[in-house]
Design a protein around this motif. Structure first.
Motif, short mmCIF file in Angstrom:
data_model
loop_
_atom_site.label_atom_id
_atom_site.label_comp_id
_atom_site.label_asym_id
_atom_site.label_seq_id
_atom_site.Cartn_x
_atom_site.Cartn_y
_atom_site.Cartn_z
N GLN A 100 0.83 -1.20 0.00
CA GLN A 100 0.00 0.00 0.00
C GLN A 100 0.86 1.25 0.00
N ASP B 138 -7.14 -4.98 -2.16
CA ASP B 138 -6.10 -4.17 -2.77
C ASP B 138 -6.17 -4.19 -4.29
N ILE C 297 -8.69 -3.20 -5.93
CA ILE C 297 -9.40 -1.97 -6.27
C ILE C 297 -8.57 -0.76 -5.91
N SER C 298 -7.91 -0.79 -4.76
CA SER C 298 -7.16 0.39 -4.32
C SER C 298 -5.93 -0.01 -3.53
N ASP C 299 -4.80 0.50 -3.93
CA ASP C 299 -3.57 0.35 -3.13
C ASP C 299 -3.00 1.74 -2.81
N ASN D 208 -3.97 5.04 -0.37
CA ASN D 208 -4.83 5.59 0.69
C ASN D 208 -6.04 4.69 0.95
N TYR D 209 -5.80 3.40 1.09
CA TYR D 209 -6.90 2.44 1.24
C TYR D 209 -7.76 2.78 2.45
N ASN E 220 -15.75 6.31 -11.14
CA ASN E 220 -15.03 6.12 -9.88
C ASN E 220 -15.95 5.87 -8.69
#
Length: 564
Positions: free
Chosen positions: A102, A374, A376-378, A380-381, A439
């Motif tokens: 992250q 992770d 989807i997002s790595d 500011n999870y 988004n």
């Protein structure tokens, strides 16, 4: 003859030096003019060539802003990349925090946990501005009070802490406990407004006396940061004109804007990713662009005891060392405490943060899920986003809650004030904000890709009976209602077929506490509790996002220098 030639050569050499020096002086002058031009160009628009901040009017902007000031009580945490999740053996087999890579943006975090003294200042403010003896304000103060009964134990004598821990000066610098997640977020909102009031007074937008006007009963309103930014004439009950500071020109009020760079972002609870990153403090093991190994605790090494010559053998945190052992024996209290300990009793980690292991566990902002997505997002999870917007009235202006108060009744029957008088009314975002976006597609994203119809394996989308639908997280559904007389009616869920305690209102808490064994001191450990519950071993600290540059110190490597 040779002597004559030598003299001539010396004369020509001196002349050449003078020419070179003259040229150098001219070049310095030209460069100086260029730099002077560049230094003044900050007030010349690169888009239009017009003046910025001209006395005649036009576009006004804070061109002198350098960087965000460190907020009161916090330290700077430079963001970076790290491995979030458990990197040690998972002896409990929870499998709820598998390692993921992250990246965290830079932010600020409280140096210590919020103390009893800090929270008492909050209570004092509420009591003076919203007197609880006034029936209209009764539940504001009452809803903010910590639950001191958390100290009670059926087979333990703890009445001394029940009666004294919050208010007695002996516990002033101890971390506050008995505060649920909702109360912690309300404290952070209050703190934001008080700090921004101070910033406006320091910069001359407000009189210094204005800070105490609400406390002293001189005005019938208070200050809200968002209300000030959107409708400054509404704050202090509409009396802000009389509280203007030295920036006021004649009879013309001058208000700060977001572009003024004076007001700070909001205080809030840190996200789980931020908290874990700050607790690990891998910056102390950094070598160039790599970390030297992994850390089991916020400090170096694999042990909980001090290995240095001074203080050797002492515990590095306050935690339960064994069955019936909360602080060693008399005369050798190796961690110096049996319950909580005063903040700063132990050494800080490499970020300068105290008690990131032990003392009390801490609330973070996230809704709990056993899976960290992770894919989807790595960056500011965070799981817990509920996007809102400012409610707009028929007059086209934002709605200010002038006299009304918005309360929420928690599942345990406790009443808390969600919106105070003078604050802006918020509402969920709608189709105007979500149409054809990629988004996000709705306001509430707490269950995104984990428990919602699009991700659940067993969700029966077309079931007629919602209670019979097989859902991934089928937690108990207690209900709290009020009858016509105002009496609270509590209806407990007695179903024997619930499959989980997880829902959208359980929050993560991190870090081991004075009640926990060393296993829980690992920053990667995570547990959860309903957001309306409080205990004697969970506290909190606040965080604030950093705006602007990632680092406070300029990188001196060649690749980071500005192109010329």
């Amino acid at each position: 003859m040779p002597r004559f030639l030598s003299t001539q050569a010396q004369i020509m050499k001196k002349h050449s030096i003078k020419v070179v020096l003259s040229c150098a002086a001219i070049m310095v002058g030209i460069t100086g003019c260029k730099n002077s031009s560049l230094s003044s160009s900050k007030n010349i628009s690169r888009a239009t060539g017009w003046k910025i901040n001209a006395k005649e009017g036009g576009f006004q902007y804070n061109s002198d802003f350098k960087e965000q000031e460190t907020p009161p009580g916090t330290v700077f945490i430079e963001g970076g990349t790290f491995t979030k999740g458990r990197v040690q053996d998972d002896v409990m087999h929870d499998w709820n925090n598998t390692p993921t890579q992250q990246h965290v943006q830079s932010f600020y975090m409280d140096e210590t946990e919020v103390t009893n003294k800090m929270y008492m200042e909050y209570l004092d403010y509420l009591k003076k501005v919203y007197p609880p003896e006034n029936p209209r304000y009764e539940n504001i103060y009452k809803g903010a009070l910590p639950d001191t009964l958390v100290w009670r134990n059926r087979l333990g004598f703890n009445e001394t802490m029940t009666n004294n821990y919050l208010r007695h000066p002996a516990y002033a610098e101890y971390p506050v406990v008995g505060v649920n997640w909702v109360q912690a977020t309300q404290f952070a909102e209050w703190r934001t407004d008080r700090v921004n009031e101070l910033m406006l007074a320091k910069e001359g937008y407000l009189q210094e006396e204005a800070l105490y006007s609400a406390l002293n009963g001189e005005v019938e309103g208070t200050f809200s940061t968002e209300a000030y930014l959107n409708n400054p004439e509404s704050v202090y009950g509409g009396q802000i004109d009389s509280l203007q500071g030295k920036k006021k020109k004649d009879s013309i009020p001058v208000f700060a804007k977001r572009s003024s760079g004076v007001l700070m972002p909001e205080y809030r609870l840190p996200t789980e990713t931020e908290w874990e990153y700050a607790a690990q403090a891998l910056v102390g093991t950094r070598e160039y662009n790599n970390y030297r190994g992994r850390k089991k605790y916020p400090w170096e090494g694999d042990y909980t005891r001090n290995g240095q010559r001074v203080g050797r053998g002492d515990q590095l945190a306050n935690f339960k060392q064994g069955k019936g052992d909360y602080g060693g024996i008399a005369g050798w209290s190796d961690d110096g405490a049996d319950i909580t300990a005063p903040v700063k009793s132990y050494k800080p980690n490499d970020f300068g943060l105290y008690d990131m292991a032990g003392n009390v566990s801490e609330w973070v902002a996230d809704v709990y899920r056993p899976i960290v997505d992770d894919e989807i997002s790595d960056f500011n999870y965070f799981r817990g986003n509920i996007y809102t917007k400012k409610a707009i009235g028929e007059d086209g202006k934002v709605k200010i809650l002038k006299d009304s108060i918005v309360y929420d009744t928690l599942p345990n029957g406790r009443i808390v004030a969600i919106n105070l008088p003078g604050e802006i009314k918020e509402e969920p975002v709608g189709e105007e904000e979500t149409y054809l976006r990629i988004n996000f597609s709705k306001s509430d994203n707490r269950g995104y890709r984990d428990g919602d119809p699009g991700s659940s394996r067993f969700f029966e989308r077309f079931s007629d009976d919602e209670d019979d639908a097989r859902r991934m997280y089928d937690s108990p559904q207690h209900k709290v209602e009020r009858d016509s007389t105002g009496k609270i009616l509590r209806q407990y869920d007695t179903s024997n077929f619930r499959t989980s305690l997880i829902n959208d209102e359980v929050r993560v808490y991190k870090g081991g506490s004075w009640r926990d064994r060393a296993y829980w001191l690992d920053p990667a450990q995570r547990r959860y509790l309903p957001q309306y519950m409080a205990t004697d071993d969970i506290g909190f600290r606040c965080a604030m996002s950093r705006v602007g540059s990632k680092s406070k110190t300029k990188n001196k490597s060649v690749r980071h220098k500005k192109a010329k």
